[in-house]
Design a protein around this motif. Sequence first.
Motif, short mmCIF file in Angstrom:
data_model
loop_
_atom_site.label_atom_id
_atom_site.label_comp_id
_atom_site.label_asym_id
_atom_site.label_seq_id
_atom_site.Cartn_x
_atom_site.Cartn_y
_atom_site.Cartn_z
N VAL A 187 0.75 -1.28 -0.06
CA VAL A 187 -0.07 0.03 -0.01
C VAL A 187 1.02 1.13 0.04
O VAL A 187 0.12 2.48 0.18
N LEU A 214 -5.49 -3.57 5.35
CA LEU A 214 -4.98 -2.74 4.16
C LEU A 214 -4.61 -3.73 3.15
O LEU A 214 -4.73 -3.62 2.07
N ASN A 219 -5.00 0.68 -0.20
CA ASN A 219 -5.10 1.98 0.71
C ASN A 219 -6.40 2.64 0.52
O ASN A 219 -6.53 3.46 -0.27
#
Length: 259
Positions: A187, A214, A219
């Motif tokens: 991310v 995540l 993200n």
Amino acid sequence: MSKSLLALVLLNKPVTPDMSAVAKVLHAQHPELATETAGNEGVQSDQANSPLIRCGSGLVAVMSMPAPIPQDQGLWARAATTWPESEAVAARHRGHVIVSLLGRTEQPLLAARITTAVIGALIASVPECCGVVWAGKVARPADLWREMSSWSFAPYPDYPFRLWVDILPFRSGAKIGAITMGLSAFVGREIEFVTSKLALPALFDKVAGLSVYLIEHGNVVKDGDTIGASASERIAVRYRNSDVFGRLAVFSCTDDFEH
């Protein structure tokens, strides 16, 4: 696959893997996946020295190198916190295998799953394997990787993200903190969480939970967001460069709010 997800499998001595044996182990461990060795044009091949292996929808290059990896003292110092023998393994290894998914993908989790499965089969097939360096940031013993790689395609949140991400404690004045190493490969940032409310085990659980969320969703946390597992839990997130870890790009998290 981005260069950041490149994996290096350390060898006690240089060897060239028998890729047909690796493919057999991979199929045995993950029978739901199409698995085969492949030639340079993607044609199925029975050659034991083919450098390519198909795992599901991915084509993975497995390249043996007759030399140690470059030394990185920071990497092995971090690894030693959970793997005491890591520095000795790093010092004595004499070869390595580069494992990389070919082509680009917009799904880093899928790339990590495929690469992890192939590495697990490689370790099971090659006794000389002694460790794995993931994304240049995380080092794990070969035995642990072989064991946990069986969960490569497990559903969220049970896939082996601990192979991909380190969570390290630190102190910030009177507060404690934890930072990830390796999450940025998925991310673009690491998590840096500082608290005066949580004990270290609870802090690690928070960081682990946010990390795997995540990895699963990408993200989705924006600069200035406030997140939490419940309405009463408030965690503020800011995009910053770490003051503690060399200006590393982080999701700076805190549950300490001024009243």
